[in-house]
Scaffold this motif. Structure first.
Motif: not given
Ligand code: LLP
Length: 446
Positions: A236-245, A294-298
């Motif tokens: 959850r936290r890493l996806v959150g960071l990916m969204a901020r990036i 709204g990110l593609p699944v890494p």
């Protein structure tokens, strides 16, 4: 306390004494046990003790379990748990990649034929040699662990080349079996904090380096993690960071590596991490989290070490001395903290078993100690062994495949034990015993 006795009815029952042994472990005549169809008593005779026996099929089967649970992910074996050429070969054949954290591990794997593009290099302080070797051998991904590494790596890359990298971030999650192996919080040396913005700062600097190809985020929250929840939170936290990036830099990172750390049981009845549940919950969190953002699944990577190789190993020792002091009994074996420092370092508890003879003697609490010159050289405290335990007996310690020999030391110049692979009734030496000649040959000047 652990009650141990080898009898047919205790093998294969859960959580009986043999529940933590390799699946191939069977009782044999005369109190012996076979692993991979090989008698441990005969192996002790043939190869000497201390001896590490590794069940090849158990390792392969564990690799397959991971591949089946994580069919869409990269499963990479954490070589730090234990690496030798044969193990590199087995995990490669089973379709795993490799996680290395030194030029040594990397060079051994690549010179054995391991494809460098399937290798990930870690390390909180990679030496110039580590980085140069990684570049020379064409390692797939390098995990940046500090800002110092960014310019250093960029400068080392030959002109016109690009290196795939990930950034190790600290998600702020406390998980793991002991303080020394918890790596998910800001109070330890690994990774770059999300909380204080170090991770975000490093990412900005990386994006300024045209020859560094940032492909994803990495985290490793700790080791001996028994539950799925901390992994879900980390995702959850890493996806959150990916969204901020993506918001800040307009880039979508295609990969996410959530490390290893999956717990195994060292003694019957202890908890192991449920890999199937882990796979399902991580997949759900990743899909839901990315949909929300709204990110593609890494593409996912996991890095199990211990859970691949730990339960496949059995250490075999001879008892050298039995000493009764007051109401304490010490059973001293011919190895100790130089081949297994884990009880001394992390207070880990093992379940040693008398093998090679039957006895009807009453189980009695003892401390199994090593032969090293310090009182902290304890292999198993407060375990039950038969009252008639005596010099010459054989003790087997299951779950000895991970972080024993890879952490073995030269203390007291005893020499490190050999590793023997067993499969289908045959035994072969993978790594030979370290001899006095090996040791003295390094000592070259008066
Ligand atoms: N990935 C990274 C980045 C790691 O640092 C580690 C372990 C792993 C994967 C694999 O963790 P595993 O699945 O094996 O738990 N000496 C300690 C364990 C240290 C683990 C270090 N890093 C012990 O004996 O318990």
């Amino acid at each position: 306390m652990t009650t141990i006795s080898v009898s047919p009815e205790t093998i294969g029952t859960t959580p009986g004494p043999f529940s933590v042994w390799p699946g191939s472990a069977r009782p044999a005549p005369g109190g012996d046990v076979t692993v991979g169809g090989v008698s441990l008593a005969e192996a002790a005779d043939r190869f000497g003790t201390p001896l590490y026996v590794l069940d090849e099929d158990e390792v392969r089967e564990r690799c397959r379990t991971y591949r089946a649970a994580f069919p869409d992910a990269d499963v990479i074996y954490a070589a730090k748990a234990f690496l030798c050429r044969a193990v590199a070969h087995w995990v490669q054949e089973e379709g795993l990649g490799l996680d290395v954290c030194s030029a040594g591990e990397l060079e051994l794997a690549v010179t054995t034929g391991f494809p460098p593009e399937k290798i990930v290099m870690h390390g909180n302080a990679k030496s110039p040699q580590d980085l140069a070797t990684a570049i020379r051998l064409g390692v797939g991904r390098i995990v940046i662990d500090s800002t110092c590494e960014i310019a250093r790596l960029a400068a080392l890359l030959p002109v016109g080349t690009r290196q795939q990298i990930m950034v190790r971030v600290v998600p702020g999650i406390s998980a793991g079996g002991h303080a020394a192996i918890r790596t998910g919080t800001d109070s330890q040396k690994f990774g770059l904090s999300i909380t204080d913005g170090s991770a975000q700062h490093a990412i900005t600097r990386i994006l300024d380096q045209p020859n560094l190809d940032l492909v994803g985020l990495h985290c490793h929250i700790g080791s001996q993690v028994t539950t799925v929840k901390p992994y879900v939170l980390a995702v959850r936290r890493l996806v959150g960071l990916m969204a901020r990036i993506r918001e800040q830099h307009g880039i979508t990172l295609p990969q996410l590596d959530i490390g290893g750390g999956h717990a195994v049981a060292y003694r019957p009845g202890e908890e192991a991490l449920d890999i199937t549940a882990l796979a399902a919950r991580v997949r759900t969190e990743l899909t839901d989290g990315c949909t929300r953002a709204g990110l593609p699944v890494p593409h996912l990577t996991i890095e199990p070490g211990r859970a691949v190789i730990g339960p496949a190993g059995v250490a075999v020792y001879h008892v050298l001395a039995v000493k009764r002091t007051g109401d304490h009994t010490f059973v001293a074996v011919d190895g100790g903290m130089s081949d297994n420092p884990r009880p001394a370092l992390y207070g880990v508890r093992y379940a040693p078993t008398l093998i090679g003879r039957h006895t009807s003697a009453t189980p009695h609490p003892v401390t199994v100690v090593g032969r090293h010159c310090e009182a902290g050289d304890i292999l198993a405290d407060d375990v039950l062994l038969p009252d008639d335990i005596r010099p010459g007996d054989l003790l087997a310690v299951p779950v000895a495949g991970a972080y024993h020999l890879s952490m073995a030391s030269g203390y007291n110049l005893i020499g490190r034990p050999p590793v023997v692979a067993v499969t289908h009734g045959t035994a072969r030496v993978l790594v030979r015993r370290e001899s006095l000649a090996d040791i003295s040959s390094r000592d070259i000047c008066l």
